[in-house]
Every structure is written in structure tokens, then in C-alpha cells.
Scaffold this motif. Structure first.
Motif, PDB file in Angstrom:
ATOM      1  N   ALA A 189       0.761  -1.281   0.069  1.00  0.00           N
ATOM      2  CA  ALA A 189      -0.072   0.038   0.027  1.00  0.00           C
ATOM      3  C   ALA A 189       0.886   1.058  -0.024  1.00  0.00           C
ATOM      4  N   VAL A 190       1.925   1.360   0.773  1.00  0.00           N
ATOM      5  CA  VAL A 190       2.779   2.485   0.937  1.00  0.00           C
ATOM      6  C   VAL A 190       3.559   2.752  -0.546  1.00  0.00           C
ATOM      7  N   ASN A 191       4.147   1.502  -0.999  1.00  0.00           N
ATOM      8  CA  ASN A 191       4.819   1.546  -2.127  1.00  0.00           C
ATOM      9  C   ASN A 191       4.173   1.931  -3.296  1.00  0.00           C
ATOM     10  N   THR A 192       2.860   1.703  -3.471  1.00  0.00           N
ATOM     11  CA  THR A 192       2.152   1.761  -4.487  1.00  0.00           C
ATOM     12  C   THR A 192       1.760   3.409  -4.537  1.00  0.00           C
ATOM     13  N   VAL A 193       1.397   3.991  -3.214  1.00  0.00           N
ATOM     14  CA  VAL A 193       1.080   5.407  -3.251  1.00  0.00           C
ATOM     15  C   VAL A 193       2.357   6.160  -3.446  1.00  0.00           C
ATOM     16  N   ASN A 194       3.436   5.789  -2.860  1.00  0.00           N
ATOM     17  CA  ASN A 194       4.628   6.498  -2.750  1.00  0.00           C
ATOM     18  C   ASN A 194       5.921   6.090  -2.829  1.00  0.00           C
ATOM     19  N   PRO A 195       6.239   5.712  -3.866  1.00  0.00           N
ATOM     20  CA  PRO A 195       7.703   4.681  -4.134  1.00  0.00           C
ATOM     21  C   PRO A 195       8.795   5.224  -3.519  1.00  0.00           C
ATOM     22  N   SER A 196       8.802   6.378  -3.465  1.00  0.00           N
ATOM     23  CA  SER A 196      10.167   6.979  -3.005  1.00  0.00           C
ATOM     24  C   SER A 196      10.067   7.064  -1.250  1.00  0.00           C
ATOM     25  N   CYS A 197       8.963   6.502  -0.716  1.00  0.00           N
ATOM     26  CA  CYS A 197       9.080   6.619   0.862  1.00  0.00           C
ATOM     27  C   CYS A 197       9.955   5.276   1.434  1.00  0.00           C
ATOM     28  N   VAL A 198      10.588   5.550   2.173  1.00  0.00           N
ATOM     29  CA  VAL A 198      11.441   4.656   2.713  1.00  0.00           C
ATOM     30  C   VAL A 198      10.555   3.732   3.827  1.00  0.00           C
ATOM     31  N   TYR A 199      10.431   2.293   3.504  1.00  0.00           N
ATOM     32  CA  TYR A 199       9.583   1.404   4.339  1.00  0.00           C
ATOM     33  C   TYR A 199      10.582   0.740   5.330  1.00  0.00           C
ATOM     34  N   TYR A 200       9.881   0.552   6.487  1.00  0.00           N
ATOM     35  CA  TYR A 200      10.844  -0.274   7.485  1.00  0.00           C
ATOM     36  C   TYR A 200       9.710  -1.434   8.221  1.00  0.00           C
ATOM     37  N   ASN A 201      10.169  -2.579   8.127  1.00  0.00           N
ATOM     38  CA  ASN A 201       9.443  -3.421   8.652  1.00  0.00           C
ATOM     39  C   ASN A 201       9.698  -3.516  10.341  1.00  0.00           C
ATOM     40  N   LEU A 202       8.349  -3.452  10.929  1.00  0.00           N
ATOM     41  CA  LEU A 202       8.596  -3.086  12.397  1.00  0.00           C
ATOM     42  C   LEU A 202       7.075  -3.970  13.010  1.00  0.00           C
ATOM     43  N   ASN A 203       7.591  -5.062  13.613  1.00  0.00           N
ATOM     44  CA  ASN A 203       6.398  -5.613  14.230  1.00  0.00           C
ATOM     45  C   ASN A 203       6.221  -5.169  15.642  1.00  0.00           C
ATOM     46  N   GLU A 204       4.780  -5.587  15.736  1.00  0.00           N
ATOM     47  CA  GLU A 204       4.264  -4.935  17.007  1.00  0.00           C
ATOM     48  C   GLU A 204       4.561  -5.607  18.259  1.00  0.00           C
ATOM     49  N   THR A 205       4.832  -4.832  19.312  1.00  0.00           N
ATOM     50  CA  THR A 205       4.861  -5.398  20.793  1.00  0.00           C
ATOM     51  C   THR A 205       3.450  -5.389  21.457  1.00  0.00           C
ATOM     52  N   LEU A 206       3.015  -6.236  21.945  1.00  0.00           N
ATOM     53  CA  LEU A 206       1.976  -6.581  22.643  1.00  0.00           C
ATOM     54  C   LEU A 206       1.655  -6.074  23.970  1.00  0.00           C
ATOM     55  N   ARG A 207       0.613  -5.689  24.519  1.00  0.00           N
ATOM     56  CA  ARG A 207       0.436  -5.221  25.997  1.00  0.00           C
ATOM     57  C   ARG A 207       0.951  -6.288  26.914  1.00  0.00           C
ATOM     58  N   SER A 208       1.794  -6.236  28.175  1.00  0.00           N
ATOM     59  CA  SER A 208       2.679  -6.862  28.853  1.00  0.00           C
ATOM     60  C   SER A 208       1.903  -8.283  29.207  1.00  0.00           C
ATOM     61  N   CYS A 209       0.967  -8.127  29.700  1.00  0.00           N
ATOM     62  CA  CYS A 209       0.067  -9.264  30.309  1.00  0.00           C
ATOM     63  C   CYS A 209      -0.029 -10.519  29.366  1.00  0.00           C
ATOM     64  N   PHE A 210       0.026 -10.283  28.311  1.00  0.00           N
ATOM     65  CA  PHE A 210      -0.376 -11.332  27.245  1.00  0.00           C
ATOM     66  C   PHE A 210       1.099 -12.176  26.995  1.00  0.00           C
ATOM     67  N   TYR A 211       2.126 -11.568  27.664  1.00  0.00           N
ATOM     68  CA  TYR A 211       3.397 -12.539  27.511  1.00  0.00           C
ATOM     69  C   TYR A 211       3.393 -13.673  28.599  1.00  0.00           C
ATOM     70  N   GLU A 212       2.254 -13.675  29.258  1.00  0.00           N
ATOM     71  CA  GLU A 212       2.332 -14.768  30.354  1.00  0.00           C
ATOM     72  C   GLU A 212       0.885 -15.407  30.275  1.00  0.00           C
ATOM     73  N   GLY A 213       1.062 -16.616  30.628  1.00  0.00           N
ATOM     74  CA  GLY A 213      -0.341 -17.701  30.671  1.00  0.00           C
ATOM     75  C   GLY A 213      -0.310 -18.219  29.351  1.00  0.00           C
ATOM     76  N   ARG A 214      -1.182 -19.251  29.288  1.00  0.00           N
ATOM     77  CA  ARG A 214      -1.545 -20.025  27.979  1.00  0.00           C
ATOM     78  C   ARG A 214      -2.819 -20.848  27.943  1.00  0.00           C
ATOM     79  N   TRP A 215      -3.238 -20.536  26.816  1.00  0.00           N
ATOM     80  CA  TRP A 215      -4.705 -21.151  26.714  1.00  0.00           C
ATOM     81  C   TRP A 215      -4.699 -22.576  26.991  1.00  0.00           C
ATOM     82  N   ASP A 216      -5.622 -23.240  27.424  1.00  0.00           N
ATOM     83  CA  ASP A 216      -5.866 -24.837  27.958  1.00  0.00           C
ATOM     84  C   ASP A 216      -7.321 -25.284  27.633  1.00  0.00           C
TER      85      ASP A 216
END
Length: 418
Positions: A189-216
Motif C-alpha cells: 500500500a505504501v509503495n503503490t502510493v509513494n514509491p520514494s517513501c522508505v519503508y521499514y518492517n516493524l512488528n508490534e509489541t503487545l501489552r505486557s500481560c499477554f506474554y504470560e499464561g497459556r490457553w488450555d
């Protein structure tokens, strides 16, 4: 106002800034970045000037006036407010979340400060606008309730507002020199609209409580379906409701739990007056399929309450007609939940179909029902699917790796914007 500052200001919290909260947690934990936060506030939250100023835990924050109820409207005064905040804090990088909001375009119109802006793509608004109706019958799209008429907020008008937000997002992308996102979909989407825009891949960090616990599988409520939002057509709650007759044939005890506002409430006269057309349609589907005891609206939930609902459910379902990289799917996956999601937008970048989640065509209730039934009928498969999802999400949402990438991107933007 973001919940991390709302207590300090003694104003109402919002629970819509999960992507910022996760990153902020890592900033605080590492303590090697000087950052400030700027966010929209309502007029009543501004007491002495048009900019709210404060500090909490050593971090400065600013509130600027923006009409958050109508983000499709642009106010030129935002440019002066954001320019003044920049002059006070003098940032090397201005990390702006979301492309469609008025403040995003405004910060890109603040002269030399605009060169330091890194726009962070959340949703791809042109695609969201295109798919907003999500297969609604034309009769429903064209209908208007009293509430819709008074607020000028019918389904058709909502779609028009999304069109305007999409236009603004495209204008912002064209003006930006730097952007970050996390899917092949938003990169295109970014490259189509603006090919000269420098794009960086940056994954999201979730809210801290979701890094603990596991569905059972042994701890969840059998055949309970959890959906994280259902107040607008785009999120596809009506698709799930239309899938319920097929699910109930196999599992008569199946239920749906919906996070967020109860848009079908209508017991009192006041409720009926406030009922939107989409809520009316959902109510009609609930009545049509005799689901009155099968659908529960949970209200706005904070992170811990959301986590509790994920763990309680048998399956997490995302029947949206369009998404990019929804945090709610990441939260469900990292907890090890079996998930069913529409194969749209950026979702295929987040998980492998059949191995980590089940992906289905959007707006097809029977296909959605089949996938949910597949999870219900095979607890072992559901558990394996959840385990694989957790492994994938633990890489995507790795806090340390994402923070290192965030710092590196900031360094690159600061260096190349001088």
C-alpha cells in the motif's frame, strides 16, 4: 486519553492504544530513549490552554485538541498545535501511529518538522473503505434509524466517512518520507502510493500481560466463541451470526462473547432511540435465529479483562471483511488459542493457514461455520493449532527484538532526515 496517562490527569481512560502501550513498556524497561507522547484530547480536558502538558515517571506528555468522534474532519489549527509541541520538545524523530487521522496529516504540514516524521501504518484505509459494507444486504445499507438520522451516521454515511479517511491516509502517505508497517499488504500500500517513501518492517509489541499464561483446552468453556469487536459492519459480527445456525446444528450449546459496546441493546425507549441501523440488523439476526441466549456483549475491556476472555473461550474468531495486522489476533495467538480469521489484507502475513490458524474466505458464513466446527470437534487439533500459533506469535511479537528494531529505525530516520 491513553490509559497510561489518564490516571495522572483524572480523566476517562481509553483502551484503544495497545500498540503504543506495548512499545512504551519496552521504552521504560530499557530506559535508553528520551521520549514524549502527544495524543488527542477533548475540549473539556483542556483547562488553561489549547495544549495539555504534564509529566509522569519522567516522561513528558502533551494533549492536543482533536475531534476524536469525527476523525474524518480536518482542522487546520492542529498544524499550529503540533508545531508548538515540536518546538518545545524538539524531537529527532516523530513517530506517528496511524495514517488516516487528522493529526497525521497535520504533523506532515509543519514545515521542517515534517522531515522527521515516521508514519506507522495501522490499517490500510483504502481497503477498509472498499470492504466496509462486508456483504450487508442493500436494504440494510440504505436503511436509517432515528439515531442515525440525528447523528448523520447511517451505514452509508459511515462508509463515506471511511472514504474521506482513506483519502487523507493516501495524502499522508504521499507526503511521508519514512513509513513502517509489518505486513506485505501494508508495504504494498505504501509503495503503490509513494514509491520514494522508505519503508521499514516493524512488528508490534503487545501489552505486557499477554506474554504470560497459556490457553488450555481443559480450562476453557466448551464451544464458547470470542470476538474482539462487533460494532461496525467491517468487523463482521453479522457474518458470525449468520454462521450460527450451522454451528448450532452440531453444537447446540455454542455461544458468542463480544468485546466492546452492546450495539443491539433496545429494552428501554432510550435504548431503542439510540439504536444504530447496524445494531438493528444484528438484533434482527439474533431474533431470526433465536440467539437471544447465545450472544453476550461484554462492554469495553482493559488488557487483563481481554486476556481473561481469550482464555475462557474455545476459539477466537475474526470474521472481518478487512484487516491489516490486528493486535487482537496476535494476542489470541500468543496465548496459544485456536483461531479462525478471514483471509484478507495482512492476515496471511501473520500465520500459516491450517498450521497456525484457520483462514476462511470473508463474508461466507458457511465456510466460517465449518472452520469453527473443525476446531470444536477435534480438541487435539485445536490444541496443536494453538501451540503452533503461540510459537509463531512469540517470534512476531518478541519484545526485545522489536525494541532493537525500533531503536535502529529511529537512528536511521534521525540520520537521514537531517
Amino acid at each position: 486519553m491513553p490509559s497510561m496517562f489518564a490516571d495522572e490527569m483524572k480523566v476517562k481512560k481509553q483502551h484503544k492504544e495497545g500498540w503504543i502501550a506495548g512499545a512504551f513498556h519496552e521504552v521504560k524497561r530499557n530506559g535508553d530513549l528520551e521520549v514524549a507522547f502527544a495524543f488527542p484530547v477533548e475540549r473539556e480536558e483542556l483547562v488553561e490552554s489549547d495544549i495539555l502538558r504534564g509529566e509522569k515517571d519522567g516522561y513528558k506528555y502533551y494533549g492536543f485538541l482533536e475531534n476524536t468522534l469525527h476523525p474524518e474532519d480536518y482542522d487546520n489549527s492542529l498544524e499550529a498545535s503540533l508545531g508548538l509541541i515540536c518546538e518545545e520538545f524538539r524531537p529527532d524523530v516523530i513517530h506517528c501511529y496511524g495514517t488516516e487521522f487528522p493529526h497525521t496529516l497535520a504533523i506532515l504540514r509543519t514545515g521542517d518538522w515534517s522531515k522527521r516524521v515516521l508514519i506507522h501504518v495501522q490499517g490500510v484505509m483504502s481497503a477498509c473503505a472498499r470492504e466496509y459494507y462486508a456483504g450487508l444486504p442493500k436494504k440494510v445499507r440504505d436503511s436509517v434509524t432515528f439515531r442515525d438520522l440525528i447523528r448523520k451516521d447511517s451505514i452509508t454515511e459511515q462508509k463515506e466517512k471511511y472514504d474521506r479517511r482513506a483519502e487523507r491516509a493516501e495524502t499522508a502517505m504521499k507526503a511521508a518520507s519514512f513509513a513502517c508497517g509489518r505486513t506485505a499488504f501494508d508495504k504494498n500500500a505504501v509503495n503503490t502510493v509513494n514509491p520514494s517513501c522508505v519503508y521499514y518492517n516493524l512488528n508490534e509489541t503487545l501489552r505486557s500481560c499477554f506474554y504470560e499464561g497459556r490457553w488450555d483446552i481443559n480450562e476453557c468453556e466448551p464451544h464458547r466463541i470470542f470476538i474482539s469487536q462487533g460494532n461496525i459492519p467491517l468487523k463482521g459480527l453479522h457474518i458470525l451470526l449468520n454462521a450460527m445456525p450451522y454451528i448450532l446444528e452440531k453444537y447446540p450449546d455454542a455461544k458468542i462473547a463480544v468485546a466492546g459496546d452492546d450495539v443491539v441493546r433496545g429494552n428501554s425507549l432510550k435504548d431503542r432511540i439510540k439504536l444504530p441501523e447496524y445494531g438493528k440488523y444484528l438484533k434482527e439476526l439474533i431474533t431470526k435465529y433465536d440467539l437471544q441466549d447465545k450472544v453476550e456483549f461484554l462492554g469495553a475491556l482493559d488488557a487483563k479483562s481481554m486476556k481473561k476472555q481469550y482464555l475462557k473461550a474455545n476459539v477466537f474468531v475474526m470474521p472481518s471483511s478487512m484487516e491489516n495486522s490486528p493486535n487482537s489476533l496476535g494476542e489470541a495467538m500468543i496465548l496459544g488459542m485456536p483461531c479462525v480469521a478471514s483471509e484478507v489484507g495482512g492476515i496471511p502475513s501473520l500465520a500459516e493457514n491450517g498450521k497456525e490458524v484457520l483462514l476462511v474466505p470473508s463474508c461466507e458464513p458457511e465456510e466460517l461455520a465449518k472452520a469453527i466446527v473443525d476446531i470444536f470437534k477435534d480438541p487435539l487439533y485445536a490444541s496443536v493449532l494453538g501451540e503452533n500459533a503461540a510459537k509463531r506469535a512469540s517470534l512476531t511479537h518478541d519484545r526485545e527484538a522489536n525494541y532493537k528494531m525500533l531503536k535502529w529505525i529511529y537512528e536511521e530516520v534521525a540520520k537521514n532526515s537531517r
